[in-house]
Design a protein around this motif. Structure first.
Motif, PDB file in Angstrom:
ATOM      1  N   ILE A 189       0.732  -0.978  -0.149  1.00  0.00           N
ATOM      2  CA  ILE A 189       0.331  -0.478   0.435  1.00  0.00           C
ATOM      3  C   ILE A 189       0.552   1.102  -0.217  1.00  0.00           C
ATOM      4  O   ILE A 189       0.550   1.790  -0.734  1.00  0.00           O
ATOM      5  CB  ILE A 189      -0.732  -0.125   1.382  1.00  0.00           C
ATOM      6  CG1 ILE A 189      -1.461  -1.192   1.060  1.00  0.00           C
ATOM      7  CG2 ILE A 189      -1.937   1.405   1.291  1.00  0.00           C
ATOM      8  CD1 ILE A 189      -2.790  -1.248   2.108  1.00  0.00           C
ATOM      9  N   ILE A 190       1.529   1.102   1.372  1.00  0.00           N
ATOM     10  CA  ILE A 190       3.013   2.392   0.880  1.00  0.00           C
ATOM     11  C   ILE A 190       3.826   2.643  -0.538  1.00  0.00           C
ATOM     12  O   ILE A 190       3.657   3.806  -0.637  1.00  0.00           O
ATOM     13  CB  ILE A 190       3.424   2.262   2.085  1.00  0.00           C
ATOM     14  CG1 ILE A 190       3.008   2.192   3.370  1.00  0.00           C
ATOM     15  CG2 ILE A 190       4.994   3.614   2.294  1.00  0.00           C
ATOM     16  CD1 ILE A 190       3.599   2.101   4.770  1.00  0.00           C
ATOM     17  N   ARG A 191       3.670   1.933  -0.979  1.00  0.00           N
ATOM     18  CA  ARG A 191       4.814   2.282  -2.259  1.00  0.00           C
ATOM     19  C   ARG A 191       3.399   2.841  -3.254  1.00  0.00           C
ATOM     20  O   ARG A 191       4.004   3.342  -4.051  1.00  0.00           O
ATOM     21  CB  ARG A 191       5.131   0.963  -2.966  1.00  0.00           C
ATOM     22  CG  ARG A 191       6.649  -0.048  -2.353  1.00  0.00           C
ATOM     23  CD  ARG A 191       7.690   0.566  -2.170  1.00  0.00           C
ATOM     24  NE  ARG A 191       8.417   0.467  -1.212  1.00  0.00           N
ATOM     25  CZ  ARG A 191       9.730   1.537  -1.582  1.00  0.00           C
ATOM     26  NH1 ARG A 191       9.859   2.510  -1.387  1.00  0.00           N
ATOM     27  NH2 ARG A 191      10.721   0.390  -0.757  1.00  0.00           N
ATOM     28  N   LYS A 192       2.446   2.695  -3.179  1.00  0.00           N
ATOM     29  CA  LYS A 192       1.938   3.080  -4.321  1.00  0.00           C
ATOM     30  C   LYS A 192       1.839   4.995  -3.411  1.00  0.00           C
ATOM     31  O   LYS A 192       1.729   6.153  -4.757  1.00  0.00           O
ATOM     32  CB  LYS A 192       0.317   3.526  -4.092  1.00  0.00           C
ATOM     33  CG  LYS A 192      -0.087   2.322  -3.889  1.00  0.00           C
ATOM     34  CD  LYS A 192      -1.592   1.640  -4.172  1.00  0.00           C
ATOM     35  CE  LYS A 192      -2.640   0.459  -3.753  1.00  0.00           C
ATOM     36  NZ  LYS A 192      -3.414  -0.233  -3.745  1.00  0.00           N
ATOM     37  N   PHE A 193       2.340   5.719  -2.965  1.00  0.00           N
ATOM     38  CA  PHE A 193       3.053   7.345  -2.703  1.00  0.00           C
ATOM     39  C   PHE A 193       4.088   7.369  -2.104  1.00  0.00           C
ATOM     40  O   PHE A 193       4.656   8.627  -1.711  1.00  0.00           O
ATOM     41  CB  PHE A 193       1.760   7.410  -0.722  1.00  0.00           C
ATOM     42  CG  PHE A 193       0.367   6.801  -1.516  1.00  0.00           C
ATOM     43  CD1 PHE A 193      -0.349   7.691  -2.390  1.00  0.00           C
ATOM     44  CD2 PHE A 193      -0.180   5.647  -0.946  1.00  0.00           C
ATOM     45  CE1 PHE A 193      -1.473   7.258  -1.951  1.00  0.00           C
ATOM     46  CE2 PHE A 193      -1.504   5.989  -1.037  1.00  0.00           C
ATOM     47  CZ  PHE A 193      -2.103   6.344  -1.514  1.00  0.00           C
ATOM     48  N   PHE A 194       5.333   5.947  -2.078  1.00  0.00           N
ATOM     49  CA  PHE A 194       6.775   6.452  -1.533  1.00  0.00           C
ATOM     50  C   PHE A 194       7.076   5.165  -2.407  1.00  0.00           C
ATOM     51  O   PHE A 194       7.133   4.176  -1.992  1.00  0.00           O
ATOM     52  CB  PHE A 194       6.363   6.081  -0.349  1.00  0.00           C
ATOM     53  CG  PHE A 194       7.796   5.853   0.282  1.00  0.00           C
ATOM     54  CD1 PHE A 194       8.364   7.686   0.469  1.00  0.00           C
ATOM     55  CD2 PHE A 194       8.651   4.703   1.019  1.00  0.00           C
ATOM     56  CE1 PHE A 194       9.508   7.348   1.511  1.00  0.00           C
ATOM     57  CE2 PHE A 194       9.894   5.471   1.351  1.00  0.00           C
ATOM     58  CZ  PHE A 194      10.525   6.668   1.551  1.00  0.00           C
ATOM     59  N   PRO A 195       7.511   5.537  -3.700  1.00  0.00           N
ATOM     60  CA  PRO A 195       7.956   4.718  -4.699  1.00  0.00           C
ATOM     61  C   PRO A 195       9.820   4.501  -4.591  1.00  0.00           C
ATOM     62  O   PRO A 195      10.065   4.596  -3.264  1.00  0.00           O
ATOM     63  CB  PRO A 195       8.154   5.986  -5.960  1.00  0.00           C
ATOM     64  CG  PRO A 195       7.817   7.208  -5.729  1.00  0.00           C
ATOM     65  CD  PRO A 195       7.212   7.211  -4.606  1.00  0.00           C
ATOM     66  N   ASN A 203      12.017   3.871   5.944  1.00  0.00           N
ATOM     67  CA  ASN A 203      12.142   5.051   6.886  1.00  0.00           C
ATOM     68  C   ASN A 203      10.720   6.577   6.442  1.00  0.00           C
ATOM     69  O   ASN A 203      11.177   6.798   7.300  1.00  0.00           O
ATOM     70  CB  ASN A 203      12.607   5.641   5.013  1.00  0.00           C
ATOM     71  CG  ASN A 203      14.515   5.402   5.148  1.00  0.00           C
ATOM     72  OD1 ASN A 203      15.084   5.177   5.342  1.00  0.00           O
ATOM     73  ND2 ASN A 203      14.822   5.632   3.336  1.00  0.00           N
ATOM     74  N   ILE A 204       9.257   5.346   7.336  1.00  0.00           N
ATOM     75  CA  ILE A 204       8.206   5.701   7.479  1.00  0.00           C
ATOM     76  C   ILE A 204       8.417   5.890   8.249  1.00  0.00           C
ATOM     77  O   ILE A 204       8.643   4.712   8.884  1.00  0.00           O
ATOM     78  CB  ILE A 204       7.547   5.184   6.618  1.00  0.00           C
ATOM     79  CG1 ILE A 204       7.519   5.101   4.680  1.00  0.00           C
ATOM     80  CG2 ILE A 204       5.538   6.421   6.961  1.00  0.00           C
ATOM     81  CD1 ILE A 204       7.307   6.968   3.926  1.00  0.00           C
ATOM     82  N   ASP A 205       7.623   7.431   8.553  1.00  0.00           N
ATOM     83  CA  ASP A 205       7.864   7.426   9.675  1.00  0.00           C
ATOM     84  C   ASP A 205       6.506   6.500  11.105  1.00  0.00           C
ATOM     85  O   ASP A 205       5.375   7.026  10.181  1.00  0.00           O
ATOM     86  CB  ASP A 205       7.602   8.911  10.702  1.00  0.00           C
ATOM     87  CG  ASP A 205       9.258   9.405  10.674  1.00  0.00           C
ATOM     88  OD1 ASP A 205      10.199   8.792  11.162  1.00  0.00           O
ATOM     89  OD2 ASP A 205       8.860  10.951  10.183  1.00  0.00           O
ATOM     90  N   PRO A 206       6.400   6.106  11.625  1.00  0.00           N
ATOM     91  CA  PRO A 206       5.540   5.239  12.611  1.00  0.00           C
ATOM     92  C   PRO A 206       4.246   5.915  13.333  1.00  0.00           C
ATOM     93  O   PRO A 206       4.081   6.423  14.750  1.00  0.00           O
ATOM     94  CB  PRO A 206       5.409   4.239  13.677  1.00  0.00           C
ATOM     95  CG  PRO A 206       7.037   5.166  14.010  1.00  0.00           C
ATOM     96  CD  PRO A 206       7.689   6.187  12.620  1.00  0.00           C
ATOM     97  N   ILE A 207       3.719   7.880  12.941  1.00  0.00           N
ATOM     98  CA  ILE A 207       2.581   8.372  13.087  1.00  0.00           C
ATOM     99  C   ILE A 207       1.528   8.614  12.327  1.00  0.00           C
ATOM    100  O   ILE A 207       1.201   7.954  11.356  1.00  0.00           O
ATOM    101  CB  ILE A 207       4.064   9.505  12.655  1.00  0.00           C
ATOM    102  CG1 ILE A 207       3.653  10.168  11.717  1.00  0.00           C
ATOM    103  CG2 ILE A 207       4.575   9.713  14.178  1.00  0.00           C
ATOM    104  CD1 ILE A 207       4.172  11.814  10.943  1.00  0.00           C
TER     105      ILE A 207
END
Length: 216
Positions: A189-195, A203-207
């Motif tokens: 899911i995250i790779r849709k917004f964070f290539p 590197n994505i903050d857990p917030i």
């Protein structure tokens, strides 16, 4: 009956965990604010970019809310404590806005500073009703006049027991890390917004969207 009894036994545990989280978040923010204040007072780092004049440090407190009785009472309690601590020493808290995403005014607009926005059109939340929160912020930022340079994105169940300092800097927002938010477990899911060219998912903050203090 067995399920209902189990739920009754579990509810105090969730209450304790919830209170524990609130105290942990407050202590986390307090320690950072105290350390920054100490540097400022001691003059040990006059070139630190975090040390700015007081006016530029002020942040606007913005809380998204619905017109349900539950949300209304949460907002009333939150706003009461905001007024109690806003002007205390050490506070960098600016004005307050309840962003009401019900589409129409309610009976609290005379009591709490309120900005009314529209809910998401039917079906666009795809069953995830909290998408109304970011949509509410978008409408508010596009239409409102915000004097402060920073914004605290908050929720109605946040209570200020002491004045909150501005923990952010122009390019460095401040947020609370949640132990249960695990970006690595949702890479697809995250790779849709964070290539991939931006780096690993870790590197994505857990917030979450709140509590976060960020430059507007």
């Amino acid at each position: 009956m067995i399920e209902r009894k189990s739920l009754r036994r579990a509810s105090p545990l969730f209450l304790v965990l919830g209170l524990g989280f609130l105290f942990a978040a407050y202590n986390f923010f307090s320690v950072i604010g105290h350390n920054r204040a100490s540097i400022t007072m001691n003059g040990s780092d006059g070139d630190d970019p975090i040390i700015k004049n007081w006016e530029s440090l002020r942040f606007h407190v913005a809380v998204t809310a619905t017109d349900s009785p539950y949300s209304k009472w949460q907002c009333r309690i939150m706003y009461y404590w905001y007024k109690r601590v806003k002007d205390m020493p050490g506070s960098e808290m600016g004005k307050f806005t309840r962003i009401l995403h019900s589409g129409s005014p309610d009976n609290l607009i005379e009591e709490i500073p309120t900005f009314v926005v529209d809910p998401l059109p039917e079906g666009l939340d795809r069953g995830y009703i909290v998408l109304n929160r970011p949509w509410a912020f978008v409408q508010w930022l596009e239409s409102a006049t915000i004097e402060e340079e920073y914004i605290l994105m908050a929720e109605p169940d946040h209570i200020f027991v002491r004045p909150l300092p501005n923990l952010a800097h122009e390019t460095r927002p401040a947020g609370y890390p949640f132990f249960y938010i695990k970006p690595a477990e949702h890479e697809k899911i995250i790779r849709k917004f964070f290539p991939k060219e931006k780096g690993p998912v870790t590197n994505i903050d857990p917030i979450g969207n709140s509590p976060v203090i960020i430059n507007k």
